[in-house]
Design a protein around this motif. Structure first.
Motif, PDB file in Angstrom:
ATOM      1  N   UNK A 142       2.106 -35.179 -38.662  1.00 20.84           N
ATOM      2  CA  UNK A 142       1.478 -33.611 -38.116  1.00 20.84           C
ATOM      3  C   UNK A 142       0.386 -33.694 -37.443  1.00 20.84           C
ATOM      4  N   UNK A 143       0.928 -34.323 -36.245  1.00 22.86           N
ATOM      5  CA  UNK A 143       0.304 -35.519 -34.757  1.00 22.86           C
ATOM      6  C   UNK A 143       0.131 -34.092 -33.945  1.00 22.86           C
ATOM      7  N   UNK A 144      -0.767 -33.720 -33.312  1.00 25.97           N
ATOM      8  CA  UNK A 144      -0.637 -32.971 -31.863  1.00 25.97           C
ATOM      9  C   UNK A 144      -0.121 -34.183 -30.580  1.00 25.97           C
ATOM     10  N   UNK A 145       0.566 -33.060 -29.803  1.00 28.10           N
ATOM     11  CA  UNK A 145       1.170 -33.751 -28.375  1.00 28.10           C
ATOM     12  C   UNK A 145      -0.074 -35.108 -28.305  1.00 28.10           C
ATOM     13  N   UNK A 146      -0.745 -34.670 -27.802  1.00 30.09           N
ATOM     14  CA  UNK A 146      -1.884 -35.825 -27.398  1.00 30.09           C
ATOM     15  C   UNK A 146      -2.360 -36.699 -27.722  1.00 30.09           C
TER      16      UNK A 146
ATOM     17  N   UNK B 206       1.254 -36.407 -44.547  1.00 29.15           N
ATOM     18  CA  UNK B 206       1.028 -35.578 -44.445  1.00 29.15           C
ATOM     19  C   UNK B 206      -0.045 -36.596 -43.100  1.00 29.15           C
ATOM     20  N   UNK B 207       0.377 -37.357 -42.405  1.00 23.92           N
ATOM     21  CA  UNK B 207      -0.264 -37.681 -40.947  1.00 23.92           C
ATOM     22  C   UNK B 207      -1.066 -36.672 -40.584  1.00 23.92           C
ATOM     23  N   UNK B 208      -2.226 -36.734 -39.840  1.00 25.53           N
ATOM     24  CA  UNK B 208      -2.853 -36.146 -39.097  1.00 25.53           C
ATOM     25  C   UNK B 208      -3.319 -36.680 -37.861  1.00 25.53           C
ATOM     26  N   UNK B 209      -4.468 -35.925 -36.985  1.00 24.94           N
ATOM     27  CA  UNK B 209      -4.986 -36.362 -35.791  1.00 24.94           C
ATOM     28  C   UNK B 209      -5.715 -37.434 -36.254  1.00 24.94           C
ATOM     29  N   UNK B 210      -6.571 -37.279 -37.402  1.00 20.80           N
ATOM     30  CA  UNK B 210      -7.482 -38.618 -38.095  1.00 20.80           C
ATOM     31  C   UNK B 210      -7.062 -39.803 -38.631  1.00 20.80           C
ATOM     32  N   UNK B 211      -5.808 -39.117 -38.791  1.00 23.74           N
ATOM     33  CA  UNK B 211      -5.458 -40.788 -39.940  1.00 23.74           C
ATOM     34  C   UNK B 211      -4.627 -40.706 -38.110  1.00 23.74           C
ATOM     35  N   UNK B 212      -4.276 -40.734 -37.789  1.00 26.04           N
ATOM     36  CA  UNK B 212      -3.234 -41.569 -36.252  1.00 26.04           C
ATOM     37  C   UNK B 212      -3.852 -42.143 -35.435  1.00 26.04           C
TER      38      UNK B 212
END
Length: 318
Positions: A273-277, A246-252
């Motif tokens: 689940x990363x945003x494009x930026x 469930x990797x998201x922007x916070x983790x990245x």
């Protein structure tokens, strides 16, 4: 997502299905393949142990290098204790055995989180020269801390990995281990580990030769990424795999803000689940260094409640 196909290879050898009792099939050289042995169906006339006995009678087992254990007849109800006992009992007939995968069972046979397992460490005790061990299924899985001087690769695939197993692996002395792959899973299917349980792995103290680390398929992937960002073991890795969770922007963001990753050969973040930026930041950071980055999102699935709460899902659960 479920697992829909059997292993095609193990230990660099192509998988070959040991034929049924009434099948007429030319057998390959014993050391040329990874032998796939299974009961085939739950109501099969010949169970796993009987099939293995016939295998030992028909194949020169002194040359066998890899075994893949498929379905045993009661995987829904009990673990492979008898399978492990049969393998260990035959250890003197398997002096060349270097790789075992226990539980190559696909979804139509038994979903991953319904596969019953057991304590698998007797395989390590029985085969001190074993170099690869793979296990699928977390129900009743046990892995008390062990020492094994030859094991180079350990893979544990689950929809929910019990914390006691994570702690047992983390506390084990595995000086030859180069490749560690843990599918941590979701609490819906028994995952109850915390990032602190991974600290002995992330320190690298017991894993001096580790080069490939996969901590994936986790519902706490952001927390894992944050811990990995400062983990001593990362400096010696060639492959870091935080995929399927469930990797998201916070983790990245935490991962990119930690120690450099430009020494890696590959960073695997597929099913994220990363945003494009954030995806662009990852590329801009690692592409110039020649790091292969997998950011595929094709099977990442989520839903949203009426109040706007978003639920992310690991790649492999049930």
């Amino acid at each position: 997502m479920t697992i829909g196909s059997h292993l095609e290879e193990l230990y660099g050898l192509p998988a070959f299905t040991f034929p049924g009792r009434d099948e007429s099939t030319k057998l390959p050289e014993p050391d040329a393949v990874a032998w796939w042995i299974a009961a085939r169906t739950y109501d099969a006339e010949e169970g796993w142990a009987e099939t293995f006995d016939r295998f030992c009678a028909e194949v020169d087992t002194t040359r066998v290098r890899a075994l893949i254990v498929g379905l045993w007849e009661d995987a829904y109800d009990s673990g492979p204790t008898e399978v492990i006992e049969a393998l260990v009992a035959a250890r003197d007939r398997l002096p060349a055995l270097r790789a075992v995968f226990l539980g190559d069972i696909v979804g139509e046979e038994c979903e991953i989180s319904w596969i019953n397992q057991t304590d698998v460490t007797p395989l390590l005790a029985g085969f001190p020269a074993l170099e690869e061990l793979g296990v699928r299924g977390g129900q009743d899985l046990a892995f008390p801390a062990v020492r094994h001087d030859a094991l180079r690769k350990l893979v544990v695939e689950t929809g929910g990995l019990p914390a006691e197993v994570v702690r047992g692996v983390a506390a084990s002395e595995l000086p030859a281990l180069e490749h560690l792959d843990l599918w941590l899973g979701t609490s819906w299917y028994g995952a109850d580990s915390e990032v602190t349980d991974l600290e002995p792995i992330l320190s690298g103290a017991r894993l001096p030769r580790l080069r490939h680390l996969a901590l994936r398929n986790s519902e706490i992937q952001d927390e894992i990424a944050a811990a990995v960002a400062s983990a001593p073991v990362v400096a010696r890795l060639e492959v870091l795999d935080l995929s399927m969770g469930t990797l998201g922007d916070d983790g990245a963001t935490a991962l990119l803000g930690g120690q450099p990753l430009t020494h890696l050969k590959k960073l695997d973040l597929h099913h994220n689940y990363l945003s494009e930026p954030l995806r662009q930041r990852v590329r801009e950071t690692l592409d110039p260094a020649g790091v292969e980055v997998d950011l595929d999102q094709d099977d990442a699935d989520w839903d949203e409640d009426d109040d706007g709460t978003v639920h992310r899902y690991v790649s492999v659960g049930e």
